[in-house]
Design an enzyme around this catalytic site. Structure first.
Site, PDB file in Angstrom:
ATOM      1  CB  CYS A 154     -14.079 -26.801 -43.849  1.00 23.01           C
ATOM      2  SG  CYS A 154     -14.893 -27.178 -45.401  1.00 23.01           S
ATOM      3  CB  CYS A 157     -16.196 -30.101 -44.483  1.00 25.04           C
ATOM      4  SG  CYS A 157     -15.010 -29.313 -45.574  1.00 25.04           S
ATOM      5  CG  ASP A 158     -16.717 -30.092 -40.502  1.00 26.30           C
ATOM      6  OD1 ASP A 158     -16.900 -31.216 -40.996  1.00 26.30           O
ATOM      7  OD2 ASP A 158     -15.591 -29.658 -40.207  1.00 26.30           O
TER       8      ASP A 158
END
Ligand SMILES: Cc1cc2nc3c(=O)[nH]c(=O)nc-3n(C[C@H](O)[C@H](O)[C@H](O)COP(=O)(O)OP(=O)(O)OC[C@H]3O[C@@H](n4cnc5c(N)ncnc54)[C@H](O)[C@@H]3O)c2cc1C
Length: 329
Positions: A154, A157-158
């Protein structure tokens, strides 16, 4: 780009009452994405006695930053959209099991039993499966051991964790190129690896990546292994043209090679297509009477938030009709 921080979120629905194992509900809704939340709104308005069982709220919407195709908003922050969904659902008095996963669903005459991985069993006369999709893994040595330690699925997210680092992105479609763009924005050096010859992403996305002097594109290559002790340090790549393998140093691997349906809980009960999607008709009915499907886990084409939400609404109304016709409500 501002990256939403979901990690500190205290879900509004965490405060909801727990479902009761001794009750036979009119309806159990499995999942907490747009399909399930929309089903909940429609079920609540029909005064059905129902419960939601989900691992989280928001589903895949949590993986993106901005949504530009939700009617009424030219652009809306994904976190804000999920918060609004939650607020809407929370405005009804609904029983919610948040966290545990459904492991199995069985049908015995007119009653379904849903089993969770915290050893609870819930009963109902109808079920809506709205468990969505998850990222397809590479299934190569090293992947499982290094998830969260350099391997990510993701970008929203990351990607910020890879500022200025060397990163491999596996995949050649829109998701892979969007991930590459997110990584380039944080100053990462990106190598895109595609299994097949050429690239499937939209031309505009390809153009943006190809313009960057920090992006390398390698098609007809395959990631065959990921190495690292505590964190990812290298990948092993195979050139599919000459079958030669080489090692490439990297700090991270983003896997963007498609999505698989979360069908575990119903795979022994309903008919699935070859991709593992739950087969539904235009009223969200599955091959099992009383079991309905909605959203990305089903065969409905075009996996989008607005489509999942409308399928959830349809599934709830179909479940209501079923209960009325069977005099179960
Ligand atoms: C990176 C990314 C960006 C996207 N951007 C957009 C966009 O801009 N616009 C757009 O329209 N669409 C976008 N999509 C697609 C959109 O997010 C999906 O189509 C939509 O979320 C599908 O909703 P759903 O409710 O069917 O499933 P999901 O959103 O996948 O939700 C499934 C839910 O089920 C729960 N669940 C799964 N298995 C179990 C289990 N065994 N037990 C209990 N609960 C379970 C999950 O925790 C989750 O809450 C994007 C998707 C991704 C991955």
């Amino acid at each position: 780009m501002d990256f939403p921080d979901f990690s500190l979120d205290i879900s509004l629905l965490e405060k909801a009452k727990e479902p009761e194992p001794e009750v036979t509900y009119d309806l159990l809704i499995l999942g907490g994405g747009p399909a399930a939340m929309s089903a909940a709104v429609y079920a609540a308005r029909k005064m059905m006695n129902f419960a939601i069982i989900t691992k989280d709220f928001g589903g895949q919407v949590r993986e993106t930053s901005e949504v530009e195709n939700w009617l009424g908003f030219q652009s809306i922050n994904a976190k804000d959209l999920v918060d609004m969904f939650e607020e809407h659902v929370e405005s009804f008095d609904i029983a919610v099991s948040l966290g545990p996963a459904i492991t199995d669903v069985k049908k015995d005459e007119e009653t379904f039993k849903a089993y969770t991985d915290d050893s609870k069993t819930y009963s109902s006369h109808t079920v809506i499966v709205a468990t969505g999709k998850h990222h397809r893994p590479l299934n190569v040595p090293g992947e499982k051991d290094l998830v969260g330690r350099g391997i990510a699925y993701c970008a929203t997210c990351d990607a910020p964790f890879f500022k200025g680092k060397k990163v491999i992105v596996a995949g050649g479609g829109n998701s892979a190129f969007t991930t590459a763009i997110d990584l380039l924005k944080v100053g990462a050096e990106v190598t895109l690896i595609n299994f097949i010859k050429g690239w499937q992403a939209d031309a505009a996305l390809q153009e943006r990546v190809k313009q960057s002097d920090k992006a390398i594109l390698l098609d007809y290559h395959q990631v065959v292994g990921i190495e690292g002790k505590d964190r990812v340090t290298a990948v092993v790549l195979k050139n599919r043209g000459n079958e030669k393998e080489e090692k490439l140093d990297t700090n991270g691997v983003f896997v963007e090679i498609g999505l698989l349906p979360n069908n575990e809980s119903v795979k022994n009960l309903v008919k699935l297509n070859e991709q593992g999607e739950v087969i539904v008709d235009c009223s969200c009915r599955t091959s099992v009477e009383g079991l309905f499907g909605a959203g990305d886990v089903t065969t409905v084409p075009h996996k989008q938030i607005v489509i999942a939400a409308s399928e959830g609404a349809k599934a709830a109304l179909s479940a209501y009709d079923y209960l009325i016709n069977k005099s179960l409500i």
